[in-house]
Motif scaffolding. Structure first.
Motif, mmCIF file in Angstrom:
data_model
loop_
_atom_site.group_PDB
_atom_site.id
_atom_site.type_symbol
_atom_site.label_atom_id
_atom_site.label_comp_id
_atom_site.label_asym_id
_atom_site.label_seq_id
_atom_site.Cartn_x
_atom_site.Cartn_y
_atom_site.Cartn_z
ATOM 1 N N VAL A 98 3.573 23.441 -2.799
ATOM 2 C CA VAL A 98 4.364 24.427 -3.532
ATOM 3 C C VAL A 98 5.796 24.442 -3.010
ATOM 4 N N LYS A 99 6.741 24.461 -3.952
ATOM 5 C CA LYS A 99 8.155 24.590 -3.614
ATOM 6 C C LYS A 99 8.712 25.800 -4.346
ATOM 7 N N GLY A 100 9.090 26.827 -3.586
ATOM 8 C CA GLY A 100 9.635 28.029 -4.203
ATOM 9 C C GLY A 100 8.749 29.236 -3.977
ATOM 10 N N ASP A 101 9.240 30.403 -4.421
ATOM 11 C CA ASP A 101 8.527 31.666 -4.160
ATOM 12 C C ASP A 101 8.259 32.481 -5.418
ATOM 13 N N SER A 102 8.218 31.827 -6.579
ATOM 14 C CA SER A 102 8.008 32.593 -7.809
ATOM 15 C C SER A 102 6.584 33.126 -7.934
ATOM 16 N N MET A 103 5.652 32.637 -7.077
ATOM 17 C CA MET A 103 4.267 33.128 -7.130
ATOM 18 C C MET A 103 3.902 33.918 -5.882
ATOM 19 N N ILE A 104 4.903 34.437 -5.193
ATOM 20 C CA ILE A 104 4.660 35.150 -3.944
ATOM 21 C C ILE A 104 3.812 36.401 -4.165
ATOM 22 N N GLY A 105 3.932 37.011 -5.350
ATOM 23 C CA GLY A 105 3.121 38.185 -5.663
ATOM 24 C C GLY A 105 1.645 37.871 -5.816
ATOM 25 N N ALA A 106 1.327 36.590 -5.983
ATOM 26 C CA ALA A 106 -0.069 36.152 -6.054
ATOM 27 C C ALA A 106 -0.503 35.535 -4.729
ATOM 28 N N ALA A 107 0.288 35.824 -3.672
ATOM 29 C CA ALA A 107 0.001 35.344 -2.312
ATOM 30 C C ALA A 107 0.078 33.823 -2.208
ATOM 31 N N ILE A 108 0.922 33.211 -3.035
ATOM 32 C CA ILE A 108 1.181 31.773 -2.957
ATOM 33 C C ILE A 108 2.620 31.597 -2.506
ATOM 34 N N ALA A 109 2.806 31.062 -1.308
ATOM 35 C CA ALA A 109 4.130 30.996 -0.701
ATOM 36 C C ALA A 109 4.686 29.581 -0.698
ATOM 37 N N ASP A 110 5.985 29.497 -0.501
ATOM 38 C CA ASP A 110 6.656 28.207 -0.371
ATOM 39 C C ASP A 110 6.014 27.420 0.771
ATOM 40 N N GLY A 111 5.668 26.167 0.517
ATOM 41 C CA GLY A 111 5.054 25.328 1.537
ATOM 42 C C GLY A 111 3.548 25.298 1.514
ATOM 43 N N ASP A 112 2.905 26.227 0.777
ATOM 44 C CA ASP A 112 1.452 26.191 0.664
ATOM 45 C C ASP A 112 1.005 24.939 -0.078
ATOM 46 N N VAL A 113 -0.232 24.536 0.156
ATOM 47 C CA VAL A 113 -0.856 23.463 -0.626
ATOM 48 C C VAL A 113 -1.891 24.111 -1.532
ATOM 49 N N VAL A 114 -1.666 24.035 -2.835
ATOM 50 C CA VAL A 114 -2.588 24.660 -3.788
ATOM 51 C C VAL A 114 -3.620 23.644 -4.255
ATOM 52 N N ILE A 115 -4.852 24.126 -4.409
ATOM 53 C CA ILE A 115 -5.956 23.305 -4.887
ATOM 54 C C ILE A 115 -6.178 23.632 -6.360
ATOM 55 N N LEU A 116 -6.249 22.592 -7.186
ATOM 56 C CA LEU A 116 -6.399 22.795 -8.624
ATOM 57 C C LEU A 116 -7.557 21.977 -9.174
ATOM 58 N N ARG A 117 -8.179 22.518 -10.215
ATOM 59 C CA ARG A 117 -9.262 21.820 -10.901
ATOM 60 C C ARG A 117 -8.760 21.299 -12.242
ATOM 61 N N LYS A 118 -9.015 20.026 -12.492
ATOM 62 C CA LYS A 118 -8.608 19.441 -13.765
ATOM 63 C C LYS A 118 -9.382 20.104 -14.903
ATOM 64 N N THR A 119 -8.763 20.140 -16.059
ATOM 65 C CA THR A 119 -9.445 20.711 -17.224
ATOM 66 C C THR A 119 -9.159 19.872 -18.453
ATOM 67 N N SER A 120 -10.182 19.675 -19.255
ATOM 68 C CA SER A 120 -10.026 18.954 -20.523
ATOM 69 C C SER A 120 -10.051 19.920 -21.702
ATOM 70 N N GLU A 121 -10.230 21.223 -21.412
ATOM 71 C CA GLU A 121 -10.293 22.229 -22.457
ATOM 72 C C GLU A 121 -9.345 23.384 -22.139
ATOM 73 N N PRO A 122 -8.056 23.198 -22.362
ATOM 74 C CA PRO A 122 -7.081 24.255 -22.052
ATOM 75 C C PRO A 122 -7.394 25.585 -22.725
ATOM 76 N N LYS A 123 -7.972 25.537 -23.915
ATOM 77 C CA LYS A 123 -8.252 26.781 -24.637
ATOM 78 C C LYS A 123 -9.280 27.654 -23.926
ATOM 79 N N SER A 124 -10.005 27.063 -22.979
ATOM 80 C CA SER A 124 -11.002 27.836 -22.243
ATOM 81 C C SER A 124 -10.371 28.648 -21.113
ATOM 82 N N ILE A 125 -9.098 28.423 -20.855
ATOM 83 C CA ILE A 125 -8.412 29.139 -19.778
ATOM 84 C C ILE A 125 -8.205 30.595 -20.186
ATOM 85 N N GLN A 126 -8.558 31.515 -19.303
ATOM 86 C CA GLN A 126 -8.436 32.939 -19.587
ATOM 87 C C GLN A 126 -7.012 33.425 -19.306
#
Length: 210
Positions: free
Chosen positions: A124-152
């Motif tokens: 992560v570069k930047g602090d636009s997600m600091i309110g979600a406890a995601i800070a500059d320099g963190d490594v975020v883990i993501l899951r691939k998705t083939s169905e974007p419409k399923s995202i809540q």
């Protein structure tokens, strides 16, 4: 521990996945059939070498007592940098040479090695997600998705548009996608849904990696 030959590594990986999934040890016949060997003796040969090298152990005469002595770590690749602020390039063309071990994260306990292919990581570069406890320099883990419409609504995603990516809360609004930061200092981004590719859904983070 010694570096293993490809056939022995393949057997060890398969065994670990099987035991993770079924909580039982397969027979010699099941191992041979799964790995394409005509003879059980080939499996016995590889298992003997794995035991000698300290990777597995079992009570004499009982393959069903086999245990993995040192489970291999669950690692996923760090594919690049994602912006939590402006926009930055990600998914570099250069060879991946950085990985993160996520085997101790609660989300991944009990998952098989093959399931790890669904996940990747970004710095992560930047602090636009600091309110979600995601800070500059963190490594975020993501899951691939083939169905974007399923995202809540409200889920955090890696959104890609105009060859760049950003990490934001996602909201649907008709044929529009709203990307909402978790920092009031940054603007909301609105794009047509057809112009945005969702590269992954946030599932956790690792902090303090050098």
């Amino acid at each position: 521990m010694l570096e293993l030959s490809p056939p022995k590594q393949k057997l060890l990986d398969w065994l670990e996945d099987y035991i993770d999934r079924y909580h039982a040890v397969p027979s010699y016949g099941e191992m041979a059939a799964a790995l394409g060997y005509k003879s059980k003796d080939t499996i016995r040969f590889h298992l003997t070498d794995l035991r000698a090298a300290g990777y597995v152990a079992w009570k004499e005469g009982s393959v069903k007592s086999l245990v993995i002595c040192k489970p291999r770590s669950r690692t996923i690749p760090i594919l690049g940098v994602i912006a939590a602020g402006g926009l930055v390039e990600t998914f570099p063309d250069s060879e991946i040479d950085e990985f993160v071990d996520i085997s101790t994260l609660p989300h991944f306990v009990g998952k098989r090695r093959t399931q790890m292919q669904e996940y990747f990581a970004l710095r992560v570069k930047g602090d636009s997600m600091i309110g979600a406890a995601i800070a500059d320099g963190d490594v975020v883990i993501l899951r691939k998705t083939s169905e974007p419409k399923s995202i809540q609504n409200g889920e955090i995603v890696a959104a890609r548009f105009e060859t760049q990516t950003t990490l934001k809360h996602l909201f649907w609004s008709g044929d529009q996608i709203i990307l909402q930061p978790a920092n009031p200092s940054y603007p909301v981004i609105e794009k047509r849904a057809e112009d945005v590719a969702i590269e992954g859904i946030f599932v956790g983070l690792v902090r303090g990696l050098v």
